[in-house]
Design a protein around this motif. Structure first.
Motif, PDB file in Angstrom:
ATOM      1  N   THR A   1      -3.644   3.798  -0.385  1.00  0.00           N
ATOM      2  CA  THR A   1      -3.956   3.031  -1.872  1.00  0.00           C
ATOM      3  C   THR A   1      -3.510   1.840  -1.824  1.00  0.00           C
ATOM      4  OG1 THR A   1      -2.521   5.021  -2.300  1.00  0.00           O
ATOM      5  CG2 THR A   1      -4.953   4.749  -3.391  1.00  0.00           C
ATOM      6  N   THR A   2      -4.172   0.728  -2.474  1.00  0.00           N
ATOM      7  CA  THR A   2      -3.785  -0.477  -2.546  1.00  0.00           C
ATOM      8  C   THR A   2      -3.002  -0.372  -3.793  1.00  0.00           C
ATOM      9  OG1 THR A   2      -5.813  -0.958  -1.490  1.00  0.00           O
ATOM     10  CG2 THR A   2      -4.498  -2.754  -2.655  1.00  0.00           C
TER      11      THR A   2
ATOM     12  N   GLU B   1      -4.681   7.547   4.444  1.00  0.00           N
ATOM     13  CA  GLU B   1      -4.826   7.955   3.100  1.00  0.00           C
ATOM     14  C   GLU B   1      -4.216   6.929   2.224  1.00  0.00           C
ATOM     15  OE1 GLU B   1      -4.106  11.785   1.958  1.00  0.00           O
ATOM     16  OE2 GLU B   1      -4.786  12.653   3.894  1.00  0.00           O
TER      17      GLU B   1
ATOM     18  N   TYR C   1       0.790  -0.995  -0.009  1.00  0.00           N
ATOM     19  CA  TYR C   1      -0.047  -0.079   0.002  1.00  0.00           C
ATOM     20  C   TYR C   1       0.938   1.284   0.156  1.00  0.00           C
ATOM     21  CZ  TYR C   1      -3.535  -3.471   1.678  1.00  0.00           C
ATOM     22  OH  TYR C   1      -4.062  -4.551   1.691  1.00  0.00           O
TER      23      TYR C   1
ATOM     24  N   TYR D   1       0.730   5.377   1.358  1.00  0.00           N
ATOM     25  CA  TYR D   1       0.002   6.019   2.439  1.00  0.00           C
ATOM     26  C   TYR D   1       1.006   7.390   2.594  1.00  0.00           C
ATOM     27  CZ  TYR D   1       3.523   4.728   5.897  1.00  0.00           C
ATOM     28  OH  TYR D   1       4.716   4.636   6.530  1.00  0.00           O
TER      29      TYR D   1
ATOM     30  N   ASP E   1      -8.792  -4.244   0.092  1.00  0.00           N
ATOM     31  CA  ASP E   1      -8.629  -2.801   0.617  1.00  0.00           C
ATOM     32  C   ASP E   1      -8.837  -2.796   1.958  1.00  0.00           C
ATOM     33  OD1 ASP E   1      -8.087  -1.301  -2.050  1.00  0.00           O
ATOM     34  OD2 ASP E   1     -10.282  -1.435  -2.217  1.00  0.00           O
TER      35      ASP E   1
END
Ligand code: HEM
Lengths: 395, 553
Positions: free
Chosen positions: A235-236, A233, A209, A211, A243
């Protein structure tokens, strides 16, 4: 075999030896037959101690070979420090054994050491190079002495746990019964942590991820367990990875929180299974093992181990720490969280010793205090290192 | 106040619980005990004796071990509060407003509350110091209150003790010898006790064997060490005893060392090295690609000649050359300089062209040293640039529209220039920051066009001098010494008396470690055939045999 592989093998040998020794002690205490039971118990007990010593020597071998290989004392990251703490704990047990000759102490000391070593193994085990502030002989001296002091102090909790297992009436409902079981439940949670980490590791689970950290900078992170809590915040990045269910603000570390929650889930399941299968509290199950324990003696062992450990801890965690801090930063004390928690530990055991001067604080109460002291030591190892970031933070 | 007269005729001071002469319990409380409280046997503790005047009350308050423990616990709990959030000392913000903002922004309303309650600088709060001071007072008072009577009671020990004393000890024995003749029993005990390194005193057929008495002084020695240490810490508050300064110094620069009068330092080079290892799992997880290996500043230390004008740099004598590294400070004359921080490629100089906005023609270049900016940059007689205001770490405008700076470090420089040109002899005012220009009038003819930057490595050093170190060292040493004496040795006493009819009475006491005194007792019991002793605190139902029987049935 290279030195570092040998080192790893020795650690495994130590782990297995402690496991075997635990079973032997359990067996030696449980032997029930009237004829020569005492003798047999002594014989098995002696073999158990012998196996423990073999394990300890292997453990020491791990420590020395790793030291030679990496060129610095293997106490510089979570894996190394925690493993060393486990080793000192067994060492302290052996020391106290030879003073009092009670094998029953191993009944709590060895399983706790096993849990500690098992938990340590969940951290990355590679040799890490040292950052400049850690490149000091005083640091080596300080960390080793402090860990040694902590492990001797921990023996008082070991004695206290056994004391309470016998002393607390598990048939009657009450606060003591509740908290005693809570402690055992906590030990099962550590097993849960080990199980979860191992299972996902073997399954090869990995998800990446990105972040945004506290300072607003974008970072990346790899999860080895399915993300319940995502970083700030996040995101994968890994295709097909799940997720995060919940996202946390930047000052909370989503991965660490996730690991904790997974451990609690797994540990609780294990605990419920134990309860369902045996239909008893864990404390009830353990009680027969400690039936013959002499409470007076275990109270004294608890007090003695604090008396022996307190000066060692003072020397290592305060005096040597101050000498090193003076050398590295020009100030012997800086109110860094790790320093403050060393002070708190020290104050706590000072309070423990003074309470024993007044009547009524021996026996049962003293045993509870010893367990609280151990909780502070573990807090210092786990929470302060992993959660409260400071100069000493390993992660 | 009257003394307490014991049945044996001995006069004991008021407050004595056990007669100093024969050992009979004197108070009702002592008489009702199965096992006597042997802490200060035979002497009175001041706090237990007087309770009239206000001084007595204060004294009694601080001498109480309960109060002492309460103070320790309060200090412990309060200290832990300071670790919930980062302390201010670890927050990089230039001023108070910046710090307040940091706590609110980072931790929300809890952070704001934490800051407002003073917890963000907890260990420097006056109430924290008061707490530690009370702890110190408590240690002093309690030690005097108990130390003196303890010393008296240890010095004035009688050999022969009364039955009521003997029987109220934890470990006792009474009876006849198990085998043989009892006429030599006491001699045999004496012989064996001496072999076990006890000091033995005899009064006819009564005997007192004692070992490790000095260990009783251990707590008092360690308390003394603690007090010396605390005094050393307190001295930090006085001027001239402690220096804690810091300086930033660029490569190639020579600067006066703050706090170290008459000394100058030249930074020849700052070196930053990383390990060339393969990234470890932890590194990958955290996205770090290199681990620092060395921070080093190669310096030359200079001293001003004795007759030089203060602050002047032309008469410098080299004292030494050294490489300051972490864990390897430069030490000189009681001072030490530590490698604390660094900045690679720090903005050093910013250049601007004074440019006509319409034609693009430059009237000349101005180069501003960002650490030491000048007031005025003269290009020629009627062309110059005045630097009216300088914000090294510009962070935006406040409510009144005034520009703010976070720190004195040139991280994000901003300037207010007054540009004096032939067209505008009174000057035109312009606010210039990186990628931002504000003109109060909005129609300047000239602008300061950014034309280049120059960077340099900087080293952050800390200068420390601490005259209390020897005091702290002595205090720490005494503390550890006392701790070892009190913890690793213990005070064992064994009283034995043989009566006319040959019967023997024995009592034993130790302040800690009953296990070992029992081993000693086992040895003399066997050697001199004494009656078997019992531990009055061992609960009957705890004995192993009983347990076994229950199990079988
Ligand atoms: C953090 C500070 C302190 C430390 C590290 C400390 C340390 C010690 C130690 C190690 C002992 C010996 C305990 C034993 O042998 O079991 C002791 C005894 C004692 N302490 Fe403290 N102490 C501290 C603060 C205090 C305070 C605040 C008081 C005030 C009431 C106090 C009063 C005593 C007394 C009365 C004894 C017993 C002395 C004796 O056995 O004759 N201490 N202390």
């Amino acid at each position: 075999m290279s030195l570092i592989d040998l080192s790893g093998t020795l650690l495994e040998v130590a782990f297995i030896a402690y496991l075997v020794a635990t079973l032997l002690i359990g067996g030696s205490i449980k032997s029930k037959k009237p004829d020569g039971a005492q003798n047999r118990a002594n014989k098995w007990g002696r073999i158990a101690i012998l196996v423990t010593i073999i394990g300890f020597l292997a453990h020491l071998g791990y420590f020395i070979t790793r030291w030679i290989y990496s060129g610095h004392a293997p106490v510089s990251n979570m894996f190394e420090f925690t493993t060393a703490f486990g080793m000192f704990l067994v060492g302290a047990f052996i020391l106290i054994y030879f003073m009092y000759r009670v094998t029953a102490l191993g009944l709590a000391a060895l399983p706790i050491a096993l849990l500690i070593i098992g938990w340590a193994a969940m951290f990355p085990q590679e040799v890490t190079p040292l950052v400049p502030s850690l490149q000091s002989h005083w640091l080596t001296i300080h960390v080793i002495t402090a860990a040694l002091g902590q492990s001797i102090l921990a023996i008082s909790a070991v004695a206290g746990l056994i004391y309470l297992l016998k002393d607390v009436d598990t048939k009657k409902k009450g606060k003591q019964r509740f908290w005693l079981e809570a402690i055992l439940y906590f030990l099962v949670l550590i097993v849960g942590n080990i199980v979860v980490s191992t299972v996902f590791n073997v399954a090869g689970y990995e998800a990446q991820y990105s972040y945004v950290d506290k300072n607003g900078i974008e970072q990346q992170i790899i999860y080895n367990v399915p993300a319940i809590f995502g970083m700030n915040e996040s995101t994968t990045l890994t295709e097909g990875a799940m997720d995060p269910l919940i996202e946390v603000p930047a000052f909370i570390h989503g991965l660490k929180l996730t690991t904790v929650v997974w451990s609690i889930i797994a540990g609780t399941i294990i605990y419920i299974l134990i309860r369902l299968i045996t239909r008893r509290r864990i404390a009830d199950m353990l009680q027969p093992l400690v039936k013959k324990v002499n409470l007076q003696l275990f109270d004294e062992i608890g007090y003695r181990s604090v008396l022996i450990g307190f000066p060692v801890f003072s020397l290592g965690a305060l005096v040597f720490a101050m000498i090193w801090a003076q050398e590295a930063w020009g100030r012997f004390w800086g109110w860094d969280p790790k320093e403050v928690w060393a002070l708190i530990t020290w104050l706590f055991y000072a309070a423990f010793l003074h309470l024993r001067l007044s009547k009524g604080w021996e026996g049962n109460k003293s045993a509870w205090l010893a367990l609280i002291g151990f909780a502070i030591i573990i807090f210092n190892l786990v929470v302060v290192n992993l959660v409260i970031a400071g100069l000493h933070s390993y992660a | 106040m009257k003394n307490v007269v014991c049945v044996c005729g001995h006069e004991n001071p008021v407050g004595t619980k056990i007669c100093a002469n024969c050992g009979r319990p004197l108070t009702e409380e002592a008489k009702s005990q199965k096992v006597l409280d042997m802490k200060y046997d035979g002497s009175a503790i001041r706090s237990k004796t007087y309770n009239k005047s206000i001084i007595d009350k204060v004294w009694n308050f601080f001498s109480s071990v309960k109060v002492g423990v309460a103070l320790i616990i309060i200090t412990l709990v309060v200290s832990s509060i300071g670790t919930i959030l980062k302390q201010e000392a670890f927050v990089e913000a230039g001023n108070e407003a910046g710090r307040a903002a940091f706590y609110e922004e980072s931790y929300g309303s809890f952070g704001k509350l934490y800051y407002n309650l003073g917890f963000s600088d907890l260990y420097n709060q006056i109430w924290y110091l008061v707490l530690v001071a009370m702890l110190g007072i408590s240690i002093i008072v309690a030690s005097i209150d108990r130390g003196i009577p303890l010393h008296k009671s240890l010095k004035n020990q009688r050999v022969r003790r009364h039955e009521s004393f003997m029987k109220r000890q934890r470990v006792i024995a009474e009876g006849t010898v198990t085998t043989g003749d009892s006429s030599n029993t006491i001699d045999a005990v004496e012989e064996k006790m001496k072999k076990l390194n006890y000091k033995v005193r005899r009064e006819g057929k009564a005997l007192l064997a004692e070992k490790g008495r000095f260990s009783r002084y251990g707590p008092y020695i360690n308390h003394l060490g603690l007090i010396i240490f605390l005094v050393g810490v307190l001295l930090h508050k006085f001027p001239g005893i402690y220096v804690d300064e810091s300086m930033w110094i660029r490569e190639g620069e020579t600067r006066a060392i703050p706090g170290m009068d008459g000394y100058f330092l030249e930074n020849k080079e700052f070196i930053f090295e990383t390990h060339d290892n393969d990234p470890t799992t932890a590194q990958i997880q955290q996205g770090v690609n290199a681990v620092a290996k060395n921070y080093q500043t190669d310096i030359v230390l200079y001293k001003q000649a004795d007759d030089a004008v203060p602050g002047q740099t032309d008469q410098l004598e080299v004292v030494k050359e050294y490489s300051i590294r972490v864990n390897h400070p430069l030490e000189h004359d009681g001072y030490a300089l530590y490698q604390m921080d660094f900045r690679l490629n720090e903005l050093k100089e910013m250049s601007f062209q004074l440019t006509n906005k319409d034609t693009g023609v430059s009237l000349g270049e101005v180069a501003i040293d960002l650490r030491n900016p000048k007031k005025e940059y003269i290009i020629d007689e009627n062309i110059k640039v005045e630097l009216m205001e300088y914000y090294p770490d510009f962070s935006g405008f406040n409510n009144e529209g005034a520009p703010q700076t976070l720190s004195p470090n040139p991280n994000n420089p901003a300037f207010i220039f007054n540009m004096i040109t032939p067209e505008h002899p009174d000057g035109e005012i312009s606010f210039v920051a990186i990628q931002q220009t504000v003109e109060p009038t909005g129609d300047n003819t000239y602008k300061m066009a950014f034309s280049g930057i120059d960077t340099v490595n900087m080293s952050g050093l800390t200068i420390r001098m601490d005259k209390t170190i020897p005091i702290l060292f002595v205090g720490g040493f005494i503390f550890l010494l006392g701790l070892a004496i009190g913890s690793y040795w213990n005070h064992r006493r064994i009283w034995i008396e043989q009566f006319e009819n040959g019967r023997i009475r024995l009592a034993a006491h130790t302040n800690k470690n009953w296990f070992s005194i029992k081993k000693d007792l086992d040895a003399i019991t066997e050697y001199a055939h004494l009656p078997q002793y019992i531990d009055q605190l061992d609960d009957e139902k705890e004995t192993e045999n009983d347990e076994d029987k229950k199990e079988e049935s």
